[in-house]
Design an enzyme around this catalytic site. Structure first.
Site, PDB file in Angstrom:
ATOM      1  N   GLU A 195     -23.909  -6.214   3.517  1.00  0.00           N
ATOM      2  CA  GLU A 195     -22.654  -5.911   4.210  1.00  0.00           C
ATOM      3  C   GLU A 195     -22.132  -7.151   4.923  1.00  0.00           C
ATOM      4  O   GLU A 195     -22.889  -7.933   5.479  1.00  0.00           O
ATOM      5  CB  GLU A 195     -22.883  -4.776   5.223  1.00  0.00           C
ATOM      6  CG  GLU A 195     -21.665  -4.511   6.114  1.00  0.00           C
ATOM      7  CD  GLU A 195     -21.700  -3.156   6.820  1.00  0.00           C
ATOM      8  OE1 GLU A 195     -22.375  -2.237   6.323  1.00  0.00           O
ATOM      9  OE2 GLU A 195     -21.048  -3.039   7.874  1.00  0.00           O
TER      10      GLU A 195
ATOM     11  N   ASP B 175     -27.340  -3.363   5.267  1.00  0.00           N
ATOM     12  CA  ASP B 175     -27.129  -2.070   5.908  1.00  0.00           C
ATOM     13  C   ASP B 175     -27.516  -1.000   4.894  1.00  0.00           C
ATOM     14  O   ASP B 175     -26.917  -0.903   3.829  1.00  0.00           O
ATOM     15  CB  ASP B 175     -25.665  -1.920   6.316  1.00  0.00           C
ATOM     16  CG  ASP B 175     -25.467  -0.785   7.309  1.00  0.00           C
ATOM     17  OD1 ASP B 175     -26.477  -0.162   7.704  1.00  0.00           O
ATOM     18  OD2 ASP B 175     -24.315  -0.515   7.687  1.00  0.00           O
TER      19      ASP B 175
ATOM     20  N   HIS C 140     -15.309  -0.056   6.033  1.00  0.00           N
ATOM     21  CA  HIS C 140     -14.795   0.499   7.279  1.00  0.00           C
ATOM     22  C   HIS C 140     -13.806  -0.437   7.958  1.00  0.00           C
ATOM     23  O   HIS C 140     -13.883  -1.646   7.797  1.00  0.00           O
ATOM     24  CB  HIS C 140     -15.956   0.782   8.235  1.00  0.00           C
ATOM     25  CG  HIS C 140     -16.940   1.784   7.686  1.00  0.00           C
ATOM     26  ND1 HIS C 140     -18.109   2.097   8.331  1.00  0.00           N
ATOM     27  CD2 HIS C 140     -16.918   2.545   6.568  1.00  0.00           C
ATOM     28  CE1 HIS C 140     -18.767   3.011   7.623  1.00  0.00           C
ATOM     29  NE2 HIS C 140     -18.072   3.285   6.547  1.00  0.00           N
TER      30      HIS C 140
ATOM     31  N   HIS D 219     -13.317   3.783  14.683  1.00  0.00           N
ATOM     32  CA  HIS D 219     -14.111   3.395  13.518  1.00  0.00           C
ATOM     33  C   HIS D 219     -13.586   4.221  12.345  1.00  0.00           C
ATOM     34  O   HIS D 219     -13.777   5.431  12.320  1.00  0.00           O
ATOM     35  CB  HIS D 219     -15.580   3.710  13.834  1.00  0.00           C
ATOM     36  CG  HIS D 219     -16.548   3.194  12.834  1.00  0.00           C
ATOM     37  ND1 HIS D 219     -17.570   3.982  12.357  1.00  0.00           N
ATOM     38  CD2 HIS D 219     -16.680   1.997  12.243  1.00  0.00           C
ATOM     39  CE1 HIS D 219     -18.292   3.270  11.504  1.00  0.00           C
ATOM     40  NE2 HIS D 219     -17.774   2.068  11.412  1.00  0.00           N
TER      41      HIS D 219
ATOM     42  N   ASN E 192     -12.064  -1.226  11.865  1.00  0.00           N
ATOM     43  CA  ASN E 192     -12.237  -1.009  13.300  1.00  0.00           C
ATOM     44  C   ASN E 192     -10.984  -1.447  14.035  1.00  0.00           C
ATOM     45  O   ASN E 192     -10.446  -2.523  13.765  1.00  0.00           O
ATOM     46  CB  ASN E 192     -13.421  -1.832  13.815  1.00  0.00           C
ATOM     47  CG  ASN E 192     -14.708  -1.381  13.179  1.00  0.00           C
ATOM     48  OD1 ASN E 192     -15.156  -0.252  13.393  1.00  0.00           O
ATOM     49  ND2 ASN E 192     -15.306  -2.236  12.375  1.00  0.00           N
TER      50      ASN E 192
ATOM     51  N   SER F 187     -19.472  -7.947   7.928  1.00  0.00           N
ATOM     52  CA  SER F 187     -18.566  -7.470   8.975  1.00  0.00           C
ATOM     53  C   SER F 187     -17.725  -8.649   9.434  1.00  0.00           C
ATOM     54  O   SER F 187     -18.272  -9.649   9.903  1.00  0.00           O
ATOM     55  CB  SER F 187     -19.346  -6.922  10.170  1.00  0.00           C
ATOM     56  OG  SER F 187     -20.114  -5.816   9.780  1.00  0.00           O
TER      57      SER F 187
ATOM     58  N   TYR G 266     -25.392  -8.975   6.699  1.00  0.00           N
ATOM     59  CA  TYR G 266     -26.686  -8.324   6.869  1.00  0.00           C
ATOM     60  C   TYR G 266     -26.915  -7.238   5.824  1.00  0.00           C
ATOM     61  O   TYR G 266     -26.073  -7.007   4.956  1.00  0.00           O
ATOM     62  CB  TYR G 266     -26.817  -7.754   8.280  1.00  0.00           C
ATOM     63  CG  TYR G 266     -25.874  -6.615   8.617  1.00  0.00           C
ATOM     64  CD1 TYR G 266     -24.504  -6.787   8.618  1.00  0.00           C
ATOM     65  CD2 TYR G 266     -26.379  -5.364   8.970  1.00  0.00           C
ATOM     66  CE1 TYR G 266     -23.650  -5.741   8.950  1.00  0.00           C
ATOM     67  CE2 TYR G 266     -25.536  -4.318   9.308  1.00  0.00           C
ATOM     68  CZ  TYR G 266     -24.174  -4.515   9.298  1.00  0.00           C
ATOM     69  OH  TYR G 266     -23.338  -3.480   9.623  1.00  0.00           O
TER      70      TYR G 266
ATOM     71  N   GLU H 141     -15.554  -3.929   7.830  1.00  0.00           N
ATOM     72  CA  GLU H 141     -16.949  -4.063   7.386  1.00  0.00           C
ATOM     73  C   GLU H 141     -17.024  -3.530   5.966  1.00  0.00           C
ATOM     74  O   GLU H 141     -16.613  -2.414   5.723  1.00  0.00           O
ATOM     75  CB  GLU H 141     -17.892  -3.208   8.246  1.00  0.00           C
ATOM     76  CG  GLU H 141     -17.431  -2.974   9.659  1.00  0.00           C
ATOM     77  CD  GLU H 141     -18.188  -1.819  10.335  1.00  0.00           C
ATOM     78  OE1 GLU H 141     -19.198  -1.336   9.804  1.00  0.00           O
ATOM     79  OE2 GLU H 141     -17.736  -1.411  11.406  1.00  0.00           O
TER      80      GLU H 141
END
Lengths: 506, 65
Positions: free
Chosen positions: A100, A95, A156, A246, A158, A102, A93, A10
């Site tokens: 951002e 954030d 980030h 995360h 994941n 993702s 979207y 992300e």
């Protein structure tokens, strides 16, 4: 496992309205997302489904009370900010105060690169579309992590992990890896200290964009008191079987090899932790300070003190993990190791060997070295000190998404930074989902039945079907189901969403 | 120079000749690299935003995650 694992990234993009530093970043971010959504989405735009989100769930086993949470942590409240799901399975979207992207769930490091780079192109297209709105001011987007005035925003990662792995083991073995991996994954930064003010004429470059913003070793927060190991535990999958690790300390990379090695080496270390393969304690004394000290020394000579008393460089610490990973892959797979695992190991070794000899040998592969090389060339030619605004500009403009203006793009275009993928592969990933995760089902549904999809999220697609009073929620709780092998043919032959849902629920 | 002293005496003329070639080679390569660097910096000079100080100053972000 090997480098193969369910993972995704992300990226929050830096945003500025040209010539208007005081412009509201939430409004600008919404303009970006909405411009893309309205030009690509069909008649109806699917909502994000928040039902399964629990951002205050802690991996250590408790929930934070909503009342004590900082408002910025309440990411499951739909604030009416722009939020759209793309046909490639990604989420685009707003954030906080940044647009951002993702990525969809993928299973290999190269696919991490592909769908993350696709996100850069989505953002670039979005900014171009926003600029076409009459009366609009151009909005510039940057794939970086700081404004050098105290603010930082994340990129980030994941990684889906087995729930049965003790969290304490993850913390123990991952922290030293994270303290040291920046020598490979750093994006480079002009500026020392959170607000960049510790820069002096002689000292001004550091390896990582993010390292100065980390203050604790373990914690739930992502926006304040940032921890090296983040404990947010929201698996978007069966919580009895999986956790989602995360990772918040990584830099936003532009160089494809930096992204590839970041995902590939981290996945390998996680596999070793899950399998209990790491037989030594590489714990670092004062991890937070070490993280910064390593970042502040681009000559890579800074020593890290291990709890066993040894003092070694970050490259040497990475070499310890590499040696373990080589043994692990040999032990588990031998000659049957998959191609990308073998490739990640080879590139990791090659990069570390050259970093130890002379970091500049990696200028065609790693962001921070490419950036530093360029900055040094400017310093040599123009006699600039590190506090010169021009060097700060070069740092910022390296991350500019526009191919004509962005310095990463100029260097890559001139063949000075090597790539792993061609433009066509990335362009296709802007629209097509990965075929081997549930993102395939999500993306295909958005593409083929846009009018009938009311909402979607990582773990569900919700249909609004004619003649049905209630919405039909199709859970996608298993990230490895809903792949092309599972549902490709079914979607191919289902002309309508009704037909699809009928076939699934039969 | 330590290395030169180690060279065997015979065919010292040849040695010198080939050393010269190597040196010219290196010099040429360095020149090419310098030109290369100049070329990329010239290219980047053209796309850098004007007024670096103002541009950098006006890049203000709200914190994120």
């Amino acid at each position: 496992m090997s480098v193969r694992r369910v993972m995704g990234t992300e990226v929050e993009y830096g945003i500025s309205v040209q010539g208007q530093p005081a412009a509201n970043p939430m409004v600008a971010s919404s303009q970006i997302v909405n411009a893309y959504a309205s030009s690509t989405a069909r008649a109806r735009r699917a909502r994000w489904d928040f039902e399964e989100e629990s951002p205050l769930r802690d991996a250590r086993g408790f929930d934070m009370a909503r009342q004590v949470a900082d408002p910025s942590q309440l990411t499951d409240e739909d604030l009416g900010l722009a939020n759209v799901i793309l046909t490639n399975g990604a989420r685009l979207y707003v954030d906080h105060a940044h647009p951002e992207y993702s990525s969809p769930e993928v299973t290999t490091p190269l696919d991490v690169v592909r769908w993350e780079k696709a996100g850069e192109q989505v953002m670039l297209d979005a900014s171009r579309m926003a600029a076409q709105v009459p009366g609009s001011t151009p909005i510039l987007l940057y794939k970086n992590n700081t404004d050098n005035k105290g603010a930082s925003y994340g990129a980030h990662e994941n990684y889906l992990m087995r729930r049965s792995t003790q969290f304490a083991e993850i913390v123990r073995h991952l922290t030293p890896f994270f303290v040291s991996r920046q020598v490979v994954t750093g994006a480079g930064r002009v500026g020392i200290g959170q607000d960049g003010r510790d820069t002096s004429p002689e000292r001004g470059f550091q390896i990582s964009q993010r390292s100065d913003y980390f203050e604790v070793e373990v914690g739930l927060e992502t926006t304040l008191k940032r921890p090296i190991i983040n404990t947010r535990d929201e698996p978007h999958a069966d919580p009895a079987v999986y956790r989602r690790l995360h990772v918040i300390l990584g830099d936003a990379n532009l160089a494809e090899i930096s992204i590839y090695l970041k995902a590939g080496t981290t996945a390998l270390v996680l596999a070793m932790i899950e399998d209990g393969f790491i037989d030594r304690d590489l714990s670092v004394e004062g991890a937070v300070n070490s993280l910064r000290e390593v970042s502040h020394d681009p000559t890579l000579q800074q020593l890290i003190t291990l709890r066993d008393g040894r003092r070694i460089t970050a490259v040497q610490l990475q070499l310890e993990y590499l040696e373990l990973a080589r043994k692990y892959v040999e032990d588990r797979y031998g000659a049957d190791a998959d191609e990308q695992t073998v490739d990640v190991l080879a590139r990791w070794e090659s990069v570390l060997t050259r970093l130890e000899r002379d970091p500049m040998e990696c200028a065609a592969e790693l962001d921070w070295v490419a950036k530093l090389k360029l900055l040094n060339q400017y310093r040599d030619r123009d006699g600039l000190d590190w506090d010169d605004a021009k060097l700060h500009l070069i740092d910022l403009q390296y991350a500019d998404l526009r191919p004509d203006k962005g310095l990463y793009h100029r260097l890559a275009g001139a063949g000075r930074i090597r790539r792993l993928l061609d433009d066509a592969a990335i362009e296709a990933a802007m629209h097509d989902p990965p075929v081997d995760t549930r993102a395939y089902f999500r993306g295909r549904c958005l593409d083929k039945y846009a009018d009938s999809v009311a909402a979607a999220s990582w773990d569900s697609v919700i249909f609004d079907l004619p003649g049905r009073e209630s919405l039909q929620r199709v859970p996608t709780i298993d990230p490895l189901r809903g792949t092309r092998a599972h549902v490709g043919e079914l979607i191919d032959r289902s002309e309508t969403a009704q037909a699809l849902v009928a076939a699934i629920t039969r | 120079m330590a290395q030169e002293q180690k060279q065997p005496r015979k065919s010292s003329q040849e040695e010198t000749a080939s050393e010269e070639v190597v040196e010219t080679d290196v010099a040429e390569r360095k020149e090419t690299i310098d030109e290369d660097v100049d070329a990329i910096l010239d290219e980047i000079d053209e796309v850098l935003e004007t007024n670096a100080e103002d541009f950098v100053k006006s890049f203000i972000q709200k914190g994120g995650q």
